[in-house]
Scaffold this motif. Structure first.
Motif, PDB file in Angstrom:
ATOM      1  N   ALA A  30     -10.058 -41.099  -9.874  1.00  0.00           N
ATOM      2  CA  ALA A  30      -9.104 -39.995  -9.730  1.00  0.00           C
ATOM      3  C   ALA A  30      -8.655 -39.458 -11.074  1.00  0.00           C
ATOM      4  CB  ALA A  30      -7.884 -40.463  -8.936  1.00  0.00           C
ATOM      5  N   SER A  31      -8.442 -38.161 -11.122  1.00  0.00           N
ATOM      6  CA  SER A  31      -7.814 -37.518 -12.269  1.00  0.00           C
ATOM      7  C   SER A  31      -6.801 -36.511 -11.734  1.00  0.00           C
ATOM      8  CB  SER A  31      -8.843 -36.824 -13.157  1.00  0.00           C
ATOM      9  OG  SER A  31      -9.545 -35.838 -12.431  1.00  0.00           O
ATOM     10  N   GLY A  32      -5.728 -36.315 -12.488  1.00  0.00           N
ATOM     11  CA  GLY A  32      -4.699 -35.378 -12.073  1.00  0.00           C
ATOM     12  C   GLY A  32      -3.658 -35.968 -11.129  1.00  0.00           C
ATOM     13  N   THR A  33      -3.803 -37.221 -10.800  1.00  0.00           N
ATOM     14  CA  THR A  33      -2.831 -37.919  -9.959  1.00  0.00           C
ATOM     15  C   THR A  33      -2.907 -39.396 -10.285  1.00  0.00           C
ATOM     16  OG1 THR A  33      -2.012 -38.254  -7.690  1.00  0.00           O
ATOM     17  CG2 THR A  33      -4.399 -38.341  -8.017  1.00  0.00           C
ATOM     18  N   TYR A  89      -5.976 -34.756  -0.807  1.00  0.00           N
ATOM     19  CA  TYR A  89      -7.133 -34.439  -1.634  1.00  0.00           C
ATOM     20  C   TYR A  89      -8.301 -35.282  -1.161  1.00  0.00           C
ATOM     21  CZ  TYR A  89      -3.164 -32.981  -4.466  1.00  0.00           C
ATOM     22  OH  TYR A  89      -1.999 -32.411  -4.884  1.00  0.00           O
ATOM     23  N   ASN A 117      -0.244 -42.853  -4.441  1.00  0.00           N
ATOM     24  CA  ASN A 117      -0.850 -42.248  -3.267  1.00  0.00           C
ATOM     25  C   ASN A 117      -1.074 -43.225  -2.127  1.00  0.00           C
ATOM     26  OD1 ASN A 117      -2.212 -39.291  -3.859  1.00  0.00           O
ATOM     27  ND2 ASN A 117      -1.936 -40.490  -5.730  1.00  0.00           N
ATOM     28  N   GLN A 158      -4.676 -30.323 -11.844  1.00  0.00           N
ATOM     29  CA  GLN A 158      -5.642 -30.239 -10.753  1.00  0.00           C
ATOM     30  C   GLN A 158      -6.160 -31.640 -10.439  1.00  0.00           C
ATOM     31  OE1 GLN A 158      -8.961 -27.711 -11.574  1.00  0.00           O
ATOM     32  NE2 GLN A 158      -9.881 -27.991  -9.568  1.00  0.00           N
ATOM     33  N   VAL A 159      -6.084 -32.009  -9.177  1.00  0.00           N
ATOM     34  CA  VAL A 159      -6.539 -33.330  -8.763  1.00  0.00           C
ATOM     35  C   VAL A 159      -8.029 -33.292  -8.460  1.00  0.00           C
ATOM     36  CG1 VAL A 159      -6.320 -35.136  -7.024  1.00  0.00           C
ATOM     37  CG2 VAL A 159      -4.279 -33.920  -7.816  1.00  0.00           C
ATOM     38  N   GLN A 160      -8.729 -34.257  -9.002  1.00  0.00           N
ATOM     39  CA  GLN A 160     -10.150 -34.413  -8.704  1.00  0.00           C
ATOM     40  C   GLN A 160     -10.438 -35.854  -8.337  1.00  0.00           C
ATOM     41  OE1 GLN A 160     -12.311 -32.787 -12.126  1.00  0.00           O
ATOM     42  NE2 GLN A 160     -12.784 -30.984 -10.885  1.00  0.00           N
ATOM     43  N   ASN A 213      -7.422 -46.103 -12.828  1.00  0.00           N
ATOM     44  CA  ASN A 213      -7.073 -45.037 -11.897  1.00  0.00           C
ATOM     45  C   ASN A 213      -8.196 -44.788 -10.882  1.00  0.00           C
ATOM     46  OD1 ASN A 213      -4.689 -43.508 -11.421  1.00  0.00           O
ATOM     47  ND2 ASN A 213      -5.761 -41.629 -11.959  1.00  0.00           N
TER      48      ASN A 213
END
Length: 115
Positions: free
Chosen positions: A24-27, A104, A32, A1-3, A76
């Motif tokens: 960012a987390s999950g990506t 996102y 990007n 899950q991207v947050q 990140n």
């Protein structure tokens, strides 16, 4: 899950500086295309700055030379350094990530420029 979690907004005087962060987390940030958008009261959301995976940056005319978008791959995290702030920079600022057809958005952070 991207947050995406934004921070750094606040109240600043004209001519001052603020730095917004988008963690960012999950990506992976560097995979990007990253945008910063802003939305002022009663106005449409507008793009402010773009950073591509290749490191290309693009700025809206209204912020060219004053704002800088950057990323820290180790953390990140993406940043928007805003200098020489003007009253018209007052808005809610959002980070947006786009990769592989998905997008996102962060929750937004308020920037108010006032004397």
């Amino acid at each position: 899950q991207v947050q995406l979690v934004e921070s750094g907004g606040g109240l600043e005087q004209p001519g001052g500086s603020l730095r917004l962060s988008c963690a960012a987390s999950g990506t992976i940030v560097s995979d990007n295309t990253i945008n910063w958008y802003r939305q002022a009261p009663g106005k449409q959301r507008e793009g402010v700055a773009t950073l591509t995976p290749y490191g290309t940056t693009i700025y809206a005319d209204s912020v060219e030379g004053r704002f800088t978008i950057s990323r820290d791959n180790a953390k990140n995290t993406v940043y928007l350094q805003m200098n020489s702030l003007k009253l018209e920079d007052t808005a809610v600022y959002y980070c947006r990530f786009a990769v592989l057809g998905y997008e996102y958005w962060g929750q937004g952070t308020q920037v108010t420029v006032s004397s």
